[in-house]
Design an enzyme around this catalytic site. Structure first.
Site, PDB file in Angstrom:
ATOM      1  N   ASP B   9       0.513  -1.235   0.028  1.00  0.00           N
ATOM      2  CA  ASP B   9      -0.061  -0.093  -0.262  1.00  0.00           C
ATOM      3  C   ASP B   9       0.346   1.248   0.533  1.00  0.00           C
ATOM      4  OD1 ASP B   9      -2.249   1.623   0.504  1.00  0.00           O
ATOM      5  OD2 ASP B   9      -2.331   1.057   2.272  1.00  0.00           O
ATOM      6  N   ASP B 104      -2.859   2.239  -6.202  1.00  0.00           N
ATOM      7  CA  ASP B 104      -1.627   2.463  -5.014  1.00  0.00           C
ATOM      8  C   ASP B 104      -1.541   1.226  -3.814  1.00  0.00           C
ATOM      9  OD1 ASP B 104      -4.359   3.086  -3.146  1.00  0.00           O
ATOM     10  OD2 ASP B 104      -3.207   4.568  -2.389  1.00  0.00           O
ATOM     11  N   GLU B 105      -2.630   0.013  -4.630  1.00  0.00           N
ATOM     12  CA  GLU B 105      -2.521  -1.436  -3.748  1.00  0.00           C
ATOM     13  C   GLU B 105      -2.029  -2.103  -4.721  1.00  0.00           C
ATOM     14  OE1 GLU B 105      -5.523  -1.820  -0.208  1.00  0.00           O
ATOM     15  OE2 GLU B 105      -6.383   0.433  -0.878  1.00  0.00           O
TER      16      GLU B 105
END
Lengths: 380, 419
Positions: B9, B104-105
């Site tokens: 993350d 973003d993960e």
């Protein structure tokens, strides 16, 4: 108002008119039935402003009068009647007493004068034909109408009068229905005055109701059809049904009638229908897409759905013309027509893979069904 | 065999990218969003801003009240997509099994490949080092036996964390962690669980299965119980797998409250056109149209309708969407989506005008592909340019399918090795 009526007449009468009634209308009066007792009998009517229907109830009138009764309540009572005579009697309080055996109902009513009058058509154009034949024509076309409000004219069936002018087509009366993806056309030769020409679009609902009423009746009889520019009426025995006509331009269906198909496939209707319905079990997971694959006098129906599985149905076929065709259809559009055809064998005519398919009975008849294929990834 | 799942993350992704790109912003409270115009929101904020209580999706106005010297930076999606793509590429160096969870993960299944890199922890450290060297960005990595636990582990240490939870540590090591940290427990569920006396994962672990099913229903109750037992899905769906979209939609927050139907219909048409365009681009058609309006806070009302035909024409979508909405109050939020999707199927029409319309749309799409969106557009929507691009949303809300389209060029490890 006071009269008695046998169960069987009451039941068939109410069931004939109740489908017209819509309880969801913003106009509450539409949810009522009109009962009119006159010396010569009782008349039962329903009217939803699109379609109106009236019929005679075989009954014994003691006292004349007219009143509105709530359709849903009456239909509920009539559905559960024992085999007996039913008496209707309007009391001073405006309640109608419905009594039979040991049952006794008192139902609220509305005054009759609020009911919208059923229009009588000025007998503009009129013709008649066998009611059973008329119902059969409806049955073979009506399933192809569109149910989308978007395509208003396609929610009706086109009734077309006069000879088509096509070679070998002797029909002077045709019904055509289409939803844009398939088209059903049924022709017939009837007695028709020369001045009846052109075409009208009749709401599917009206035809569906009149066909239902005809089918409920066992006896053969004539149906008289009268129409003006904006209304059409059907008289069948004691029943009178009137409907508005859909205004608008029906698409020119002649343009979409395929020229000669490249390949002719003769198959057993029952075998194809059974296979198609089995294939639907798998195809229903992927928009009912079934691929028709023609290989060496065998017709394959192939469907697959990820996570469910695949099916390959093989049907014996007599093929003339090109013996290798692959085309995908929405299988429901195909099963629909196989259910209303009565022939033992049917002919499927296919052209190229993205061209229309044509389905008809094997005997030279007046029926024709066109179904458009689906463009799938492979075909694209 | 116990699986080893890694969850990565990026910390304050959008804001950190901006700070990395502009050293003047380093160490300062910044917010990425649509600007400082009235009504814009914070899509993402930096760690420094978070210290002042600034949160994602908060209005810029409120954020500036909490943190008066907050620097508001206009978001730049291309930058974020570019970096995210390179990070995904890096992850693929360790395993093919990389599942992109949002921009973003991501999850990685490193069960079979970790030994080549000296074990899970060394592998994680290597990824962190590479990301830091290349972009000056930090990330939190969690490692666990399934996706649920890996993600939870990642949440436990922020920023720049690395937490490993093994099967044998469960649930002891996390028994005091709040249930809301579990992926799949939302605010409502959390509140409801609290009423049942369940606050921590330890509480949930010992809570009777039947009672959960009774309170939350068969499916969700059972899922919650499984979560309490620290069981979760461990199948990582690689980024290059085509996922079937369930629905395609667009939403827009209006610059100000309005009840002007003409204006609202303009936005509705524009959004419908965008939905139609995406349906066509991804080769879908759908037969369920859903339209929502809202006042801008939590209250939205949605209506949907199943129609007879499968459509991908923006104007047809608009007509259905319009029929669903009754504008009675002032609104600030409009959304349109289409579901009931079918892939790569096109029922050919009997009528040439319908087929011609499809050709027109294809031609318009071709022009817009080449010269940019809305090069050709309906005259009716020329006046309703959506202000501040619709793309500026918090990273977690950014359309995953959009991002996955961007990843199409990345070759999986296996095919690279075959070469």
């Amino acid at each position: 108002m006071e009269f008695t009526c046998e169960k069987k007449y009451l039941q068939s009468g109410v069931s004939s008119v109740e489908k017209i009634v819509t309880t969801r209308s913003t106009l509450p009066i539409i949810g009522y039935l009109l009962l009119e007792a006159k010396k010569n009998g009782v008349k039962l009517s329903a009217n939803n402003l699109e379609i109106g229907i009236e019929l005679a109830l075989n009954s014994k009138v003691e006292k004349e009068g007219a009143i509105l009764v709530p359709a849903k309540t009456i239909a509920g009572i009539v559905a559960k009647l024992p085999d007996t005579k039913v008496s209707f009697k309007l009391n001073e309080k405006g309640l109608i007493n419905i009594a039979f055996g040991r049952s006794n109902f008192n139902v609220h009513t509305l005054p009759a004068d609020e009911f919208p009058v059923l229009p009588k058509i000025k007998a503009d154009k009129s013709f008649s034909l066998s009611a059973k034949l008329f119902a059969a024509m409806i049955k073979q076309t009506i399933f192809s109408v569109s149910s989308s409000d978007d395509k208003h004219v396609l929610t009706g069936v086109l009734l077309e009068f006069g000879k088509s002018g096509r070679a070998g087509d002797s029909a002077n009366f045709r019904m055509i229905a289409t939803d844009g993806y398939r088209l059903a056309k049924r022709g017939e030769v009837i007695e028709l005055a020369d001045e009846i020409k052109g075409s009208i679009i009749v709401p599917a609902k009206a035809l569906q109701e009149i066909a239902r009423i005809i089918e409920l009746d066992k006896e053969e009889a004539e149906i008289v059809i009268t129409f003006s520019a904006d209304q059409i009426a059907f008289s069948f025995k004691d029943v009178y049904l009137v409907s508005r006509i859909i205004q608008g331009q029906f698409p020119d269906y002649r343009q979409v009638l395929p020229k000669k198909g490249v390949t002719k496939v003769l198959v057993s209707r029952k075998a194809l229908l059974d296979s198609a319905e089995r294939a639907t079990v798998i195809a229903s997971g992927s928009a009912n897409v079934v691929r028709f694959d023609l290989k060496e006098n065998k017709l394959h129906l192939f469907a697959s759905t990820p996570d469910i599985g695949t099916v390959d149905e093989i049907i014996d076929a007599e093929v003339t013309g090109q013996n290798k065709v692959q085309v995908a259809f929405n299988i429901r559009l195909v099963t629909d027509v196989l259910k209303v055809l009565e022939n033992e064998k049917v002919i499927i005519e296919l052209s190229e893979s993205l061209g229309p398919g044509l389905i008809r009975g094997d005997t030279e008849g007046q029926y024709l069904y066109i179904v458009m294929p689906i463009r799938t990834q492979e075909a694209a | 065999m116990e699986k080893t799942i890694l969850h990565l993350d990026m910390n304050s992704f959008f804001a950190s990218v901006e700070q990395a790109a502009n050293p003047n912003l380093l160490g300062k409270p910044i917010a990425v969003g649509g600007g400082i115009k009235k009504g814009s929101v914070v899509a993402a904020c930096s760690i420094e801003a978070k210290a002042f209580g600034v949160k994602n999706a908060m209005s810029t106005w409120k954020a500036r009240k909490l943190c008066p010297h907050l620097i508001v930076v206009i978001g730049d999606m291309t930058k974020y997509i570019y970096i995210s793509k390179i990070i995904t590429k890096m992850m693929v160096d360790y395993t093919d099994l990389v599942e992109v969870f949002s921009i973003d993960e991501a999850f990685m299944d490193i069960t079979k490949t970790q030994d080549r890199f000296g074990g899970a922890i060394e592998l994680a450290k290597d990824i962190k080092r590479r990301i830091k060297e290349r972009f000056k960005l930090t990330c939190s990595i969690g490692i666990g036996p399934n996706k649920l636990i890996a993600k939870l582990a990642g949440e436990l240490q922020k920023p720049d964390g690395l937490v490993v939870l093994r099967e044998k540590d469960l649930p002891t090591k996390i028994k005091d962690v709040q249930v809301k940290e579990l992926c799949g427990v939302g605010r409502k569920t959390e509140e409801y669980l609290r009423l049942l006396g369940v606050r921590t994962i330890g509480n949930l672990n010992s809570y009777p299965r039947e009672k959960l099913v009774k309170s939350f229903g068969m499916a969700y109750g059972e899922q919650l119980w499984q979560m309490g037992q620290c069981h979760g899905a461990s199948e990582v769906r690689p980024y290059f797998y085509e996922t079937q979209a369930k629905s395609i939609g667009h939403s827009y927050t209006l610059p100000k409250l309005t009840s002007n139907t003409e204006e609202i219909n303009g936005y509705l048409l524009r959004l419908s056109e965008q939905v139609g365009r995406r349906l066509r681009r991804e080769n879908y058609k759908g037969n369920v149209v859903c339209a929502s309006i809202g006042t801008g806070d939590d209250k939205t009302s949605s209506h949907q309708k199943k129609i007879k035909d499968f459509i991908n024409d923006g104007y047809q979508i608009f007509k259905v969407a319009k029929s669903l909405l009754a504008i009675t109050n002032k609104i600030r939020f409009v959304s349109v989506s289409v579901s009931g999707l079918l892939h790569q199927l096109d029922q050919i029409s009997l009528f040439s005008h319908v087929e011609n319309q499809k050709k027109v749309l294809a031609a318009v799409d071709k022009v817009n592909d080449r010269f940019g969106e809305f090069t050709i557009e309906r005259a009716a929507i020329m006046s309703t340019g959506l202000q501040g691009k619709t793309g500026m949303v918090p990273p977690k809300l950014y359309g995953l399918r959009n991002f996955k389209m961007e990843l199409r060029g990345i070759e999986p490890l296996t095919s690279r090795m075959q070469i």
